[in-house]
Design a protein around this motif. Structure first.
Motif, short mmCIF file in Angstrom:
data_model
loop_
_atom_site.label_atom_id
_atom_site.label_comp_id
_atom_site.label_asym_id
_atom_site.label_seq_id
_atom_site.Cartn_x
_atom_site.Cartn_y
_atom_site.Cartn_z
N LYS A 156 -5.26 -4.86 -7.20
CA LYS A 156 -4.37 -3.11 -7.08
C LYS A 156 -3.65 -3.85 -7.97
N THR B 39 -19.64 2.77 -6.95
CA THR B 39 -18.72 3.61 -5.50
C THR B 39 -19.43 4.74 -5.02
N THR C 149 -9.53 1.45 -10.80
CA THR C 149 -8.25 1.72 -9.94
C THR C 149 -7.87 1.27 -8.68
N ARG D 282 -8.18 3.19 -6.03
CA ARG D 282 -9.21 3.48 -5.02
C ARG D 282 -10.48 3.41 -5.11
N THR D 283 -10.89 3.04 -6.16
CA THR D 283 -11.97 2.54 -6.02
C THR D 283 -12.63 0.66 -5.79
N ASP E 228 -10.41 -0.12 -2.94
CA ASP E 228 -10.34 0.16 -1.78
C ASP E 228 -11.98 0.99 -1.72
N LEU E 229 -12.85 1.99 -2.25
CA LEU E 229 -13.38 1.42 -2.44
C LEU E 229 -15.15 0.47 -1.83
N GLN F 263 1.47 4.23 -3.23
CA GLN F 263 0.40 5.51 -2.68
C GLN F 263 2.26 6.56 -2.92
N GLU G 44 1.13 -1.27 -0.08
CA GLU G 44 -0.03 0.21 -0.07
C GLU G 44 0.67 0.92 0.01
#
Length: 995
Positions: free
Chosen positions: A87, A234, A216, A218-219, A221-222, A39, A35
Motif C-alpha cells: 500500500k 477485482t 492502487t 483500493r485494488t 484492499d479488494l 485515506q 490507513e
C-alpha cells in the motif's frame, strides 16, 4: 522454482533469527494509523522506510519450542504486513525513481516479488514465456515493473559507487551490512543471468498497443477482501491507476536504451539499438510532454545519452552528425584530421562550451597515439595543450604541468602559435575586466619565466600584450627582467624535462636549478637537490631564487642546520609552501608542509613545532576559503588546535605574529566568545596583544545589549583603542633656539600600532564584532570638539562620551580608519543598513551630497524590499531625513526638499515653503506633485502658482489636492495609507535617480 521465487526465498532466509518485538496490539494500531494517513484527501507521502519495517517484520523467521529456526509463517499478521508495504508503494504510484533511492536491492526485490504474487503471476513460469496481451492489465503491469527494475538495477550496478567512510566498528552492524552486501550480490548475479529474458519481455511490451493499470490502495484492499478473485481481477479488468500506452512505451524505451548503452561497451553494434530507443523516448516526450508521465524521466540525462549515441554511431559521410563539436572531434580522431581538432578547440576558446574533462581526455588520447610512434602528432599535442591552457587561464584554473613541460623548449613557431591562440581566445571589446586581467597576468608570468630575451621581446611587442598591460606595468616588468639572478640567466640552452635528466654529473646545473624553481612536488625537489649536491658542494641552492622568502624568525633556525642538503631542502620546502599559501594554492602548500614536517621531525623538535603551527594556519585559511565561506562551522578539532596554539607554552619556539592574529580572528568569526572571555589564560592576555584585543571584543559583544553598569569591558576596549590612536608628542629645540612640537603618527604607547589594528579588523567577518568596533571608531570620531556633523552608528551609546586629553588623539587617522572600516564592512555585507547609514554620514560630513543620498536611499531600500514595505523608523530617523533634506537643498532639488519635509514626525512647513519659493530648481518640480500628501503644502503650491501666473502648474497642484483619498474627512487609516503609497513611489523614483 522461478528465479523470482528463488530471490524471494533467499531474501527471506537471510534475515537475522530474532523473535518479533512488536506486540499484536501495537501492530493493529500501526495498521489503523497508516490507513487513516493514506485515506486523507491530500496526504503527505508516508516515509518509504515503512516498507522496510513492514517487510522485515513479515520476513522474520520464527523459533519453535525446540529452539529451531522456522521460515516465517504464512499467517494473517504477516499477510497484512506485506499488504501494508504494498500500500505504501501504491501510494507512491510505484515510482521506481523514489523506491530505488530509498530502498536497498534486497528490500525492493522482496517488494516486487510480493507484487507479482498478489497480482497472481503464475508461479514457476518464466516471464519471457508469458503472453502479456492475454493477461489482466494489473498482472501485465506487475511483470513490466519487475523487469524494468531488473535492468535498471543492472545498469545502476555498473556505475562507480563512492565508498562511505565507516564509523566506529560495531559487530552487529558490520554483520548486518555484510549480510546485505552478500544478498545484493546474489540477487544481481541472478538478475544478470536473466537480463536477456528481461530485455525480451520489455521488447514485447513495446508491441502492446493498449493501456495498462497498476495496483492502487483500493485494488489491494479488494484483493485482500476477495482472495478468491483470479489473476488480479477485482471489479473489472480496468481496476487500478491507468497508465497510457504512450507512457509505457516512453519509459520502457528509456530503460531499454540504458541497458543497450551499457552493453555497447563490449559490443559497439548495440549502440545503434540504444540510439533508436533514446530517440524514440525523445519523440514521445515531445509529443506527450514530460509532465504527463507517471514515471518521470531525467531529460538532462536523456540528452546526454542521445549526444553520446550520436558521437558513437556517427559516420564520416553523415553530415547531420557534424552539428556538435563532440561528433566533429570524434570524427576527426577516427579519420586522422588532427589539425581540424586544433581549429575546433581554438573556436571553442571563445564560447567555452566544451567541458574541461573532455578537453583533457582528447589531449590524453593524442599523447597516447604520439607515444605509439606517430611523431607528426607532437606538434598537434602542443597546439591542443596550448588551447587547453588558455582556456584554463580564462576560467581562472591552475595551469597544467603538461604545458610547462612542453614549453621548456620554446621556439619562434611555438611563441607565434601561443600568441595566435591568445588573440583568438579573447574579444577585447566585449571581454570583462576579469578576463583581461587573467590574460595579462598569464603573458606577464610567461615573460618572467623566459630565458631568451628574443622570445620575451616577441611577446612584449605583440599587439595583445600592449593593449592588456599599461605602460607602468610594462616598465615594471622590464625592471624585473633586469634584476633576475645572473645564475639563472646563464642558462640559455633549452631545459629538458625532469624525467629526461640522466643520473650523471654531466647535466647542466642551470637546467636543474630551473627545474627546482618550477617544481612544487616535494619528492621531485628532493631528487633535484640530491643531484645538485652530487655535482657541487660549494653552492647554497636555497639562494637561487629571490622569490623564496622565509620569515626571519624561521630563517635563523633553518640556516643553523649543519647538513647543507637538509638545510637547502627544509628552506625550499617551507618557502614554496608559504608562497603557495599566499597565492591560495592550498593543495600544494599542504603537500610541501607535510613533507617538511616529516623531514624535520627526525632531528629538530623546534622546527617540528614550527611546521605544526604553519599547518594550523594553512588549515584555517583552507576552511575560511572553502566551507567557511558558505557559513559551515569549522570542525571541533580545528577549534581545539587553535585554542591549543594560543595556550602553548613551549620555550624557544620561533613564533609568527600573524598566526596568533589569525587564530584570534578565527575564534571571533565563529563566535567563540565564551572561550575568549572566560577560559583564556591570564598570562596569555598579558603577553599577546591580539588575544587581549580579542578578549575585550568578545566580552563587549557578549554584553550587548546590556545595562550601563555591565559595560566595564566596553570602557576597557575604548581605552585600549584610544591609546592605539594617540600620538606621542616630543619637543625639539631648533638651531634658532625655538622649541617645536613633533607628532609621531604611529603611537608606541598602545598594545599595537594603528596599522596592525586595522589589518587585524580586516580579518573579521562576524557582523556583531564588526558593528562593535565600527561604532567605537565612529564614537571616537564624534568626540572631537570641532566636529560639525556627527556620524550615527548602532550601539554607539555604550562608549564613553569624552576623552580627558583630546590633543593626544590623532583624529585625522581616526577619520581615515572609519572610512576604511566601513568600506571593508560593506564588502562583507553590502545590505547592512546601519553600515550604509554610516557610509552616507561620512559622505555627508565631507560635502559629497549626491553620494550621501545614494547610500541613504540604499539603506532604506535594503530593509524595505525596495520601499515596497515601510522603512523602519530606526533607519530613517529625523536626523537622517534632515540630512537628506539638506543634500537635496544643496543640490538645488527644492521640490524633493518639500516632499521630504513631510517625512518628519512634525512636518517642517517653514523649510518646505522656503524651498518651494525657489524658482531655480534642478529637479522635476511639478511632476513630483503627485507624491505630496500634505494638503497644506499643496494649498501653498496652488497659491504660489496663482501668484506667479503659472496656470498649468496651478492646475496640477489643484488636481493633486482634489484626490478623494486626501480628503481631511477620511478615516485616519485611509490618510495613512495614502501617505504611505506616495512615500513608496517617491522613494523608488529617488532611488532610480541616484542609483
Amino acid at each position: 522454482m522461478s528465479a523470482e521465487a528463488a530471490d524471494r526465498e533467499a531474501a527471506t532466509s537471510s534475515r537475522p533469527c530474532t523473535p518479533p518485538q512488536t506486540s499484536w496490539f501495537e501492530f493493529v494500531l500501526e495498521e489503523a494509523l497508516l490507513e487513516q494517513h493514506l485515506q486523507k484527501p491530500s496526504p503527505d507521502p508516508p516515509p518509504v522506510q515503512l516498507i522496510v519495517q513492514f517487510l522485515e517484520q513479515a520476513s522474520k523467521p520464527s523459533v519453535n519450542e525446540q529452539n529451531q529456526v522456522q521460515p516465517p509463517p504464512d499467517n494473517k499478521r504477516n499477510r497484512i504486513l506485506k499488504l501494508l508495504a504494498l500500500k505504501v508503494a501504491a501510494h507512491l504510484k510505484w515510482d521506481l525513481d523514489v523506491l530505488e533511492k530509498s530502498l536497498s536491492v534486497p528490500v525492493l526485490n522482496m517488494l516486487l516479488n510480493e507484487l507479482l504474487c498478489i497480482s497472481k503471476v503464475p508461479p514457476g513460469t518464466k516471464h519471457v514465456d508469458v503472453d502479456l496481451s492475454s493477461l489482466p492489465p494489473t498482472t501485465a503491469m506487475a511483470i513490466l515493473l519487475y523487469n524494468r527494475w531488473a535492468i535498471r538495477t543492472i545498469v545502476q550496478s555498473s556505475f562507480p559507487v563512492k565508498q562511505v567512510k565507516p564509523g566506529p566498528p560495531q559487530l552487529n552492524v558490520m554483520n548486518h551490512i555484510q549480510q546485505e552486501k552478500e544478498l545484493t550480490e546474489n540477487i544481481l548475479k541472478v538478475l544478470k543471468e536473466q537480463a536477456a529474458d528481461s530485455i525480451l519481455v520489455l521488447e514485447g511490451a513495446l508491441k502492446l498497443n493498449k493501456d495498462l493499470y497498476v495496483h492502487t490502495i483500493r485494488t489491494l484492499d479488494l484483493l485482500a477482501m476477495e482472495p478468491g478473485m483470479v489473476n488480479g481481477e477485482t471489479e473489472s479488468s480496468t481496476a487500478g491507476l491507468k497508465i497510457s500506452a504512450e507512457e509505457i512505451q516512453c519509459q520502457v524505451c528509456y530503460d531499454l536504451g540504458a541497458i543497450y548503452f551499457q552493453q555497447g561497451s563490449t559490443n559497439a553494434a548495440v549502440h545503434e539499438k540504444a540510439k533508436e530507443k533514446f530517440f524514440k523516448t525523445k519523440e514521445l516526450i515531445a509529443k506527450n510532454g514530460s509532465s504527463s508521465l507517471h514515471f518521470t524521466i531525467d531529460e538532462e540525462r536523456l540528452a546526454g545519452y542521445c549526444q553520446a549515441c550520436e558521437v558513437l554511431t556517427s559516420s564520416s559521410d553523415d553530415a547531420s552528425q557534424q552539428a556538435t563539436p563532440y561528433s566533429q572531434i570524434h570524427s576527426c580522431l577516427k579519420s586522422g584530421k588532427y589539425q581540424d581538432i586544433v581549429k575546433i578547440f581554438l573556436e571553442d576558446n571563445l564560447t567555452l562550451s566544451l567541458p574541461e574533462q573532455f578537453r583533457q581526455s582528447v589531449l590524453r588520447e593524442l599523447f597516447q597515439k604520439a607515444q605509439q610512434g606517430n611523431d607528426a602528432l607532437d606538434e598537434v599535442c602542443f597546439k591542443v595543450c596550448v588551447c587547453n591552457t588558455i582556456c584554463d587561464v580564462l576560467q581562472g584554473r591552475i595551469i597544467d604541468i603538461q604545458f610547462c613541460q612542453l614549453f621548456l623548449k620554446p621556439s619562434k613557431e611555438k611563441i607565434d602559435f601561443l600568441l595566435e591562440v591568445c588573440s583568438g581566445s579573447i574579444n577585447l571589446e566585449n571581454a570583462s575586466e576579469e578576463l583581461k586581467r587573467r590574460m595579462a597576468a598569464f603573458l606577464k608570468n610567461l615573460c618572467l619565466g623566459m630565458e631568451d630575451l628574443q622570445f620575451v621581446f616577441m611577446i612584449s611587442s605583440h599587439e595583445l600584450f600592449i593593449k592588456l598591460l599599461k605602460d607602468d606595468e610594462r616598465k615594471l616588468l622590464i625592471d624585473q627582467m633586469r634584476k633576475r639572478s645572473p645564475r639563472i640567466n646563464l642558462c640559455t640552452k633549452p631545459v629538458t624535462s625532469f624525467y629526461d635528466i640522466p643520473a650523471s654529473a654531466s647535466v647542466n646545473i642551470g637546467q636543474l636549478e630551473h627545474q627546482l624553481i618550477l617544481s612544487v612536488d616535494p619528492w621531485r625537489i628532493r631528487q633535484i637537490l640530491i643531484e645538485l649536491h652530487g655535482m657541487t658542494s660549494e653552492r647554497q641552492f636555497w639562494t637561487i631564487s629571490n622569490k623564496w622568502e622565509v620569515p626571519n624568525v624561521y630563517g635563523n633556525v633553518i640556516l643553523g642546520i649543519k647538513d647543507s642538503l637538509t638545510r637547502d631542502l627544509v628552506y625550499i620546502l617551507m618557502a614554496k609552501g608559504l608562497h603557495c599559501c599566499a597565492i591560495k594554492d592550498f593543495v600544494h602548500a599542504k603537500q610541501l608542509f607535510a613533507a617538511c614536517l616529516e623531514l624535520v621531525t627526525e632531528f629538530s623538535p623546534k622546527l617540528r613545532q614550527v611546521m605544526l603551527n604553519e599547518m594550523l594556519l594553512l588549515d584555517i585559511y583552507t576552511h575560511e576559503a572553502g566551507p567557511g565561506a558558505s557559513g559551515e562551522r569549522p570542525p571541533s578539532d580545528l577549534i581545539s588546535r587553535v585554542r591549543g596554539y594560543l595556550e602553548m607554552r613551549v620555550p624557544d619556539i620561533p613564533l609568527r605574529q600573524v598566526i596568533a592574529e589569525e587564530c584570534v580572528a578565527f575564534l571571533l568569526n565563529w563566535c567563540e566568545n565564551e572561550y575568549l572571555t572566560m577560559q583564556v589564560p591570564l598570562p596569555l592576555v598579558q603577553t599577546n596583544p591580539y588575544v587581549k584585543l580579542g578578549q575585550l571584543l568578545a566580552a563587549t559583544c557578549k554584553e550587548l545589549p546590556g545595562p550601563k553598569e555591565s559595560r566595564r569591558t566596553a570602557k576597557d576596549l575604548w581605552e585600549v583603542v584610544v591609546q592605539i590612536c594617540s600620538v606621542s608628542n616630543q619637543h625639539k629645540r631648533g638651531n634658532d633656539g625655538r622649541v617645536s612640537l613633533i607628532k609621531h603618527r604611529e603611537s608606541t604607547l598602545g598594545i599595537m600600532y594603528r596599522s596592525e589594528l586595522l589589518s587585524f579588523i580586516k580579518k573579521l567577518r562576524e557582523p556583531l564584532v564588526l558593528t562593535t568596533i565600527l561604532s567605537l571608531f565612529v564614537k571616537l570620531h564624534n568626540v572631537r570638539e570641532d566636529i560639525v556633523n556627527d556620524i550615527a552608528a548602532e550601539h554607539i551609546s555604550i562608549w564613553p562620551s569624552s576623552i580627558p586629553n583630546l590633543q593626544s588623539v590623532d583624529f585625522e587617522a581616526v577619520a581615515i580608519t572609519v572610512k576604511e572600516l566601513v568600506s571593508y564592512a560593506l564588502t562583507i555585507n553590502a545590505n547592512n543598513h546601519f553600515w550604509l547609514i554610516i557610509q552616507a554620514d561620512i559622505y555627508f560630513a565631507t560635502n559629497q551630497y549626491s553620494a550621501a543620498l545614494h547610500y541613504y536611499l540604499q539603506a532604506g531600500a535594503v530593509c524595505s524590499d525596495f520601499f515596497n514595505k515601510m522603512v523602519p523608523p530606526d533607519v530613517y530617523t529625523d536626523q537622517v531625513i534632515k540630512r537628506m533634506i539638506k543634500c537635496c537643498s544643496l543640490l538645488n532639488c527644492h521640490t524633493q526638499v518639500a516632499i521630504l519635509c513631510q517625512f518628519l514626525r512634525e512636518v517642517d512647513y517653514k523649510t518646505a515653503f522656503k524651498a518651494l519659493q525657489e524658482q531655480n530648481s534642478h529637479d522635476a518640480m511639478d511632476s513630483y506633485y503627485e507624491y505630496i500628501w500634505d494638503v497644506t503644502i499643496l494649498e501653498y503650491l496652488t497659491y504660489l502658482h496663482h501668484k506667479r501666473g503659472e496656470t498649468d502648474k496651478r492646475q496640477i497642484a489643484i488636481k493633486a489636492i482634489g484626490q478623494t483619498e486626501l480628503n481631511a474627512s477620511n478615516p485616519e487609516e485611509v490618510l495613512q495609507l495614502a501617505a504611505q503609497r506616495r512615500k513608496k513611489k517617491f522613494l523608488q523614483a529617488m532611488a532610480k535617480l541616484y542609483f
